[in-house]
Design a protein around this motif. Structure first.
Motif, PDB file in Angstrom:
ATOM      1  N   MET A 266      55.206 -24.540 -72.983  1.00 26.22           N
ATOM      2  CA  MET A 266      54.174 -23.548 -72.706  1.00 26.22           C
ATOM      3  C   MET A 266      52.842 -23.961 -73.330  1.00 26.22           C
ATOM      4  N   PHE A 267      52.898 -24.454 -74.574  1.00 27.63           N
ATOM      5  CA  PHE A 267      51.662 -24.795 -75.281  1.00 27.63           C
ATOM      6  C   PHE A 267      50.980 -26.010 -74.657  1.00 27.63           C
ATOM      7  N   THR A 268      51.765 -27.021 -74.249  1.00 27.68           N
ATOM      8  CA  THR A 268      51.181 -28.183 -73.582  1.00 27.68           C
ATOM      9  C   THR A 268      50.513 -27.778 -72.278  1.00 27.68           C
ATOM     10  N   ALA A 269      51.163 -26.885 -71.531  1.00 24.65           N
ATOM     11  CA  ALA A 269      50.562 -26.382 -70.299  1.00 24.65           C
ATOM     12  C   ALA A 269      49.271 -25.612 -70.598  1.00 24.65           C
ATOM     13  N   PHE A 270      49.271 -24.873 -71.711  1.00 20.49           N
ATOM     14  CA  PHE A 270      48.080 -24.121 -72.114  1.00 20.49           C
ATOM     15  C   PHE A 270      46.911 -25.061 -72.413  1.00 20.49           C
ATOM     16  N   VAL A 271      47.158 -26.118 -73.206  1.00 24.42           N
ATOM     17  CA  VAL A 271      46.098 -27.076 -73.541  1.00 24.42           C
ATOM     18  C   VAL A 271      45.586 -27.765 -72.288  1.00 24.42           C
ATOM     19  N   PHE A 272      46.502 -28.133 -71.384  1.00 28.08           N
ATOM     20  CA  PHE A 272      46.124 -28.763 -70.126  1.00 28.08           C
ATOM     21  C   PHE A 272      45.250 -27.827 -69.298  1.00 28.08           C
ATOM     22  N   ALA A 273      45.660 -26.563 -69.189  1.00 30.77           N
ATOM     23  CA  ALA A 273      44.901 -25.597 -68.390  1.00 30.77           C
ATOM     24  C   ALA A 273      43.525 -25.334 -68.981  1.00 30.77           C
ATOM     25  N   VAL A 274      43.433 -25.263 -70.305  1.00 35.56           N
ATOM     26  CA  VAL A 274      42.140 -25.054 -70.959  1.00 35.56           C
ATOM     27  C   VAL A 274      41.200 -26.215 -70.651  1.00 35.56           C
ATOM     28  N   SER A 275      41.714 -27.440 -70.778  1.00 34.60           N
ATOM     29  CA  SER A 275      40.886 -28.624 -70.522  1.00 34.60           C
ATOM     30  C   SER A 275      40.387 -28.655 -69.087  1.00 34.60           C
ATOM     31  N   ILE A 276      41.283 -28.411 -68.123  1.00 37.13           N
ATOM     32  CA  ILE A 276      40.895 -28.426 -66.705  1.00 37.13           C
ATOM     33  C   ILE A 276      39.901 -27.304 -66.412  1.00 37.13           C
ATOM     34  N   TRP A 287      32.926 -33.076 -75.144  1.00 42.59           N
ATOM     35  CA  TRP A 287      32.451 -32.758 -76.497  1.00 42.59           C
ATOM     36  C   TRP A 287      32.329 -31.250 -76.684  1.00 42.59           C
ATOM     37  N   ARG A 288      31.735 -30.572 -75.703  1.00 46.20           N
ATOM     38  CA  ARG A 288      31.566 -29.120 -75.810  1.00 46.20           C
ATOM     39  C   ARG A 288      32.919 -28.402 -75.748  1.00 46.20           C
ATOM     40  N   THR A 289      33.840 -28.944 -74.941  1.00 43.67           N
ATOM     41  CA  THR A 289      35.186 -28.371 -74.875  1.00 43.67           C
ATOM     42  C   THR A 289      35.865 -28.455 -76.235  1.00 43.67           C
ATOM     43  N   GLY A 290      35.744 -29.612 -76.867  1.00 44.77           N
ATOM     44  CA  GLY A 290      36.337 -29.778 -78.190  1.00 44.77           C
ATOM     45  C   GLY A 290      35.751 -28.829 -79.208  1.00 44.77           C
ATOM     46  N   LEU A 291      34.435 -28.637 -79.156  1.00 44.85           N
ATOM     47  CA  LEU A 291      33.786 -27.719 -80.097  1.00 44.85           C
ATOM     48  C   LEU A 291      34.239 -26.282 -79.872  1.00 44.85           C
ATOM     49  N   LEU A 292      34.388 -25.892 -78.599  1.00 49.52           N
ATOM     50  CA  LEU A 292      34.827 -24.531 -78.303  1.00 49.52           C
ATOM     51  C   LEU A 292      36.243 -24.279 -78.815  1.00 49.52           C
ATOM     52  N   MET A 293      37.072 -25.319 -78.806  1.00 49.62           N
ATOM     53  CA  MET A 293      38.448 -25.165 -79.257  1.00 49.62           C
ATOM     54  C   MET A 293      38.610 -25.391 -80.762  1.00 49.62           C
ATOM     55  N   THR A 294      37.523 -25.724 -81.451  1.00 52.00           N
ATOM     56  CA  THR A 294      37.607 -25.910 -82.900  1.00 52.00           C
ATOM     57  C   THR A 294      38.084 -24.644 -83.614  1.00 52.00           C
ATOM     58  N   PRO A 295      37.598 -23.430 -83.249  1.00 53.92           N
ATOM     59  CA  PRO A 295      38.151 -22.228 -83.891  1.00 53.92           C
ATOM     60  C   PRO A 295      39.651 -22.102 -83.710  1.00 53.92           C
ATOM     61  N   PHE A 296      40.173 -22.595 -82.600  1.00 53.06           N
ATOM     62  CA  PHE A 296      41.625 -22.575 -82.380  1.00 53.06           C
ATOM     63  C   PHE A 296      42.326 -23.438 -83.431  1.00 53.06           C
ATOM     64  N   ALA A 297      41.790 -24.650 -83.664  1.00 53.42           N
ATOM     65  CA  ALA A 297      42.385 -25.543 -84.654  1.00 53.42           C
ATOM     66  C   ALA A 297      42.305 -24.945 -86.054  1.00 53.42           C
ATOM     67  N   VAL A 298      41.155 -24.336 -86.366  1.00 56.61           N
ATOM     68  CA  VAL A 298      40.994 -23.700 -87.679  1.00 56.61           C
ATOM     69  C   VAL A 298      41.995 -22.557 -87.831  1.00 56.61           C
ATOM     70  N   GLY A 299      42.117 -21.742 -86.784  1.00 57.27           N
ATOM     71  CA  GLY A 299      43.062 -20.631 -86.817  1.00 57.27           C
ATOM     72  C   GLY A 299      44.493 -21.111 -86.977  1.00 57.27           C
ATOM     73  N   ALA A 300      44.849 -22.207 -86.295  1.00 60.31           N
ATOM     74  CA  ALA A 300      46.199 -22.754 -86.404  1.00 60.31           C
ATOM     75  C   ALA A 300      46.487 -23.217 -87.826  1.00 60.31           C
ATOM     76  N   CYS A 301      45.496 -23.839 -88.463  1.00 60.08           N
ATOM     77  CA  CYS A 301      45.671 -24.284 -89.856  1.00 60.08           C
ATOM     78  C   CYS A 301      45.859 -23.083 -90.785  1.00 60.08           C
ATOM     79  N   VAL A 302      45.051 -22.038 -90.591  1.00 60.70           N
ATOM     80  CA  VAL A 302      45.176 -20.834 -91.426  1.00 60.70           C
ATOM     81  C   VAL A 302      46.540 -20.191 -91.227  1.00 60.70           C
ATOM     82  N   GLY A 303      46.963 -20.061 -89.957  1.00 52.85           N
ATOM     83  CA  GLY A 303      48.264 -19.476 -89.669  1.00 52.85           C
ATOM     84  C   GLY A 303      49.401 -20.296 -90.254  1.00 52.85           C
ATOM     85  N   ALA A 304      49.266 -21.626 -90.195  1.00 51.68           N
ATOM     86  CA  ALA A 304      50.301 -22.503 -90.739  1.00 51.68           C
ATOM     87  C   ALA A 304      50.426 -22.325 -92.247  1.00 51.68           C
TER      88      ALA A 304
END
Length: 444
Positions: A266-276, A287-304
């Protein structure tokens, strides 16, 4: 883990530059990405068993050395064929490193600290996975020393040397008590079966359902059936098989394996769909896509990092809340995408993107120590290759099925349908978490 995770995604943003310089065909483009992932997934079980036979430390050090050399080879490749070959070697070496991880953690830390250790491990993995596209875009854009796309691979050389030096100095594990022989027949059957299945799923994801895909899946089923019989016979005769099926007699491991496969698919499909959606449909740059998803990475680290405390307080219900919140965020995203018809307000979505990442960290990081909590050291060693293999199967299966069924047209409407399907799968996963017993540590 950082090198392995970042290398799976960093190359994606460098593909246009690689294509332009090496005159790479579309088929070769796919092989640059899938060659790594196929080699990685198909050799995990064998790599884990080899590590068990020759020693985790020796296998890890050898794999780091090969991975570093293969990365240098990728960076110096002068043709598409050479780059694909180097990527295959790199993927196999990455499997050699990854397949030792669970066993190393289990042997290096007492069980009561596994939640904390896996939280740090998960935070690193989540951060590296999201950093890959950002780092790839930055390295190609910066064109350091005129290296261009070559820097995407050469960055692994200093990282690999540092990793090797640290492991050589600090990784001290006992040698195997007795030398056994590798089950070559099982290794061959598992590799061929996994390759046939994963190659077919990759083809389905790219080209839809074709006759060749069905033939490859049928071959995979046959190989898997023969592998199962061969492994069961080896176990009955007192030999050490490549896979210990008694792992699945433990309810936590059995249900946890289903959750792992479903979540990663599910998560791989989610990342693929977000990118497309962001790049192909809404016109965002990589570059802008990566920046927009940076809060996701930060949130994942906090949750972890917060997950051990949450599991101690709420047990497996932490997983239920995490995956439910993720499904809710994706569902809200689908509704929002439908209403705005392509005009995304970046400030408005930062909060939900962060919450989605936080939810993922809460779910996926505690899952692994919970599912392993009932295993003894011997079965923990066997699980070291099984768990990442299940993850990779989930990745391929989920992406192929969800994209082939719900994402046939890369349009905003197609994205809405895809995100809605992912949300439904997330809610179904939340229901499945109620079948997962509490971890042994929590139960006490």
């Amino acid at each position: 883990m950082f090198m392995q995770m970042i290398d799976g995604t960093i190359v994606i943003t460098a593909l246009p530059s690689i294509t332009a310089e090496l005159a790479v065909s579309r088929q070769a483009q796919l092989l640059v990405v899938s060659g790594y992932s196929l080699a990685f997934a198909c050799t995990l079980l064998t790599a884990a068993r080899i590590g068990e036979l020759v020693g985790r430390r020796s296998m890890f050090l050898a794999s780091v050395a090969v991975f570093t050399a293969a990365s240098a080879w990728c960076g110096m490749s002068g043709s598409a064929g050479e780059l694909v070959a180097a990527r295959v070697v790199q993927g196999g070496a990455a499997a050699g490193m990854t397949a030792q991880t669970i066993a190393i953690v289990a042997a290096s830390f007492p069980r009561e600290r596994h939640q904390q250790v896996f939280a740090i491990y998960g935070a690193v993995a989540g951060f590296a996975g999201m950093l890959g596209p950002i780092a790839g875009g930055a390295l190609v854009t910066a064109d350091l020393f005129g290296l261009g796309w070559h820097a995407v691979f050469l960055i692994n050389v200093p990282l690999g040397l540092i990793t090797f030096a640290l492991a050589l100095r600090y990784l001290h594990l006992g040698r195997p008590a007795q030398r056994e022989r590798l089950d070559l027949g099982g290794a061959l059957l598992s590799t061929v079966g996994l390759f046939a299945l994963l190659y077919a799923l990759t083809d389905i994801q790219q080209n839809g359902w074709r006759t060749g895909s069905f033939a490859m899946i049928a071959a995979a089923v046959v190989c898997t059936a023969v592998f199962f019989v061969q492994q069961s016979r080896a176990a009955r005769r007192g030999r050490n098989p490549l896979v210990r099926f008694d792992l699945f007699t433990d309810r936590r491991f059995a249900i946890g394996s289903i959750l792992v496969a479903v979540f990663f698919g599910m998560f791989t499909a989610f990342v693929f769909a977000v990118s497309i959606t962001l790049q192909d449909e809404l016109g965002f740059s990589a570059w802008r896509t990566g920046l927009l998803m940076t809060p996701f990475a930060v949130g994942a680290c906090v949750g972890a990092l917060a997950s051990p405390m949450l599991v101690r307080r709420f047990g497996v219900r932490t997983l239920t809340v995490g995956i439910t919140a993720f499904g809710a965020c994706v569902a809200v995203g689908a509704v929002y995408l439908h209403l705005i018809e392509g005009a995304v307000s970046v400030p408005l979505v930062i909060g939900p993107v962060f919450l989605a990442g936080l939810s993922v960290g809460m779910f996926c990081v505690p899952l692994q120590p919970i599912m392993l909590s009932g295993l003894d050291q011997r079965r923990m060693d066997a699980a070291s290759g099984m768990v990442p293999t299940v993850e990779q199967l989930g990745n391929a299966l989920g992406l192929a099925l969800l994209s082939a069924v719900f994402f046939r047209e890369h349009t905003v409407a197609g994205s809405v349908t895809m995100f809605a399907a992912i949300a439904v799968v997330a809610f179904g996963t939340a229901v499945l978490t109620f079948a997962l017993p509490e971890a042994a540590d929590n139960a006490r």
